[in-house]
Structure formats: C-alpha cells, structure tokens
Write a protein that holds these residues in place. Sequence first.
Motif, short mmCIF file in Angstrom:
data_model
loop_
_atom_site.label_atom_id
_atom_site.label_comp_id
_atom_site.label_asym_id
_atom_site.label_seq_id
_atom_site.Cartn_x
_atom_site.Cartn_y
_atom_site.Cartn_z
N THR A 24 0.71 -1.28 0.11
CA THR A 24 0.09 -0.09 0.11
C THR A 24 0.88 1.29 -0.14
O THR A 24 0.69 2.12 -0.78
N ARG A 46 -5.51 -2.72 2.12
CA ARG A 46 -5.79 -1.69 3.24
C ARG A 46 -6.66 -2.52 4.40
O ARG A 46 -6.81 -1.99 5.46
N ASN A 236 -9.34 5.95 3.43
CA ASN A 236 -8.71 4.97 4.32
C ASN A 236 -9.51 4.02 4.90
O ASN A 236 -9.25 3.29 5.54
#
Length: 321
Positions: A24, A46, A236
């Motif tokens: 990532t 993630r 996120n």
Amino acid sequence: MQKTSRNILLDIFKVIAALFVIGTHCGFLFEYSEVASQTITNGVFRIAVPFFFCVNGFFLYNVFNDDRIQKWFKRVGILYLIWMLFYTYFWAYLNDFNLMKMILTIIFGFNHLWYLAALLLGGLLLYQLRNISNKLLIVGTFILFLIGIIIQYLGQLHVFSEQLLLDKLMNYPPLHRNFLLFALPLLSIGYVIKRANFHTKLSKSFAISLLILSLVLLVAENLITYYFITGEAILNTYISYIFLAPALLITAFTFTVSSNLNSKLLSSYSIALYLIHPLIIFLILRFFKLDSTPLTFITIILSVIASYALIQLNKKLKYIL
C-alpha cells in the motif's frame, strides 16, 4: 526434545498483512493499471490494519481476564515511544520543528505509528467497556465506525467546501481514523469473537463463504466509491472492513496449518516489517528512482533483512518489538 506442532495460520496471516501494508505504501501496481492499483492496493491491501486491530482485540480478552492490562499498556506505550523517537527526524526535523504539527503528531502518531497510538487508547477504552454485553458492544461500536465513515465522506466530497477550515478538518485523517471511531470498533469485534468463542462454532464451509462474501463486498464497495462517488480520492476506511477483518480472524482458527515453526518468531516478523518499512522506502527513494511495483519488491526484501536484525536486537534490548 521435539517441538510441538501448532496451528500457525494466524501468524502467517499477520505476516501477509504486514506485506500488504508495504504494498500500500509503495503504491503496488500503480504504473500498470489504475483500476488494479485502486482495487488491490488501495482496497484489499488496506484490510491489514483493521485485521491487526481485530487480532489485538481477540487477545485482549485474555489480557483483561488475567488482569494484565497494566503490563499490556506498558508494553504498547514503550513500543510507541521508542518508535516515535526512532522516527523523530521525519516528524520533527522535516516539519521544521512546527510546534502544532509536532504536538498533533505526538498525540496521533507519525505516519504508520498512528496504529500504536490508536491501539493504546482503544485498548484502554475497551477495558472500561469490557463488561458490556456482546450485543450492545457490537452495536455501539458499529455506530462509531459508521460515524467515522460519514466524516471521511464529508471530507472527500468537500461538502463544506465553502467553509475552508471545516473542510480541512473533515479531510484530516486522525479525525476519523483514530482510537474511538476506528480502533475501538475493530478491537471490540475481536474481543467479542473470543468472549463468545465464535471462532470455534463455525464450519469450514461457512467460514470460507463468509470470507469470500466479505472480500467481494470490499471490492464492490471500492469500485463503487471510486467510479461513482469519490473519483481518484483514496479512502482510508471502507465499511466492509468491519466484516472482512473478523472473517480473516475466524478463518485463521477454522483452518489449520500445522508446523514446528516458531509462532512467536513469525509474529515478531509481522511487527518488525510494519515498523521498519517506511525507513526502508525513504532510503531507497533517496538514492534511486523506482516505479511503484519494483519499489514494493525491493522494500519487502530489504525490510525482511532489517526485520531479522531487529529481532536479533530485541533479544538484548527488550520492547523494540
């Protein structure tokens, strides 16, 4: 004396998750396919940190039961302080010793160390909530996770674009990716899984179905937000993490990979890889110009070597891992 064979699947998952974090941060596949990079690197990879939180919540159950919360707090706290000091050059010197930025960084953590800061406070808060019923704990923390998701979208969509300060605040990651809105929900799920022994009650077919369904949900959510909501913005947090992270945890206990390998050694590698890789990336890019994918592989190789050195050092200097 012959070593006892044990199930090391969870530790294997933890090492893979650490490699996902490296992928990532290096932008794996970015130069080849924007869609693949978005789906795999900024989506699937993630899941690593949510998975780590879920695993920590699972083992916090024993910490709370054995009344080892002070020992746990000391260990995580010292680990956080050591690595914040280790990366001081990056968050203090490179920010020209900006006092406000330094204070915020100390509170929320530098770069990847936000995980330790959130784990520390999230674990303490979960300890205070440990006697709440499973249902109330899961429902309450799911609402908190959803609030974090909403804040993230308000920022990414610039809903408050006419109010610059508020818009900037909404786009400040620690506002939604923190101990309360991110760490606590995932820690709670892991904690409840252990307290209810949920990981021992599912068949292999159900566990794998849950894992596949959660993974499909993540990919679908990732593509929908990318094409129809946020465009090129990188999120996120995805709501499907709250399903996929526990699915991975449950799968690790439902299936067995028996080995005489040192489980603690694998766990140490996962921690070391996570902690040291940003320095490796910085050093590589300081001297070489590399595309994202080769950068990923070289970073992994060098991080494994550095991790071995850290593990050896940790035998003499405790608390660095």
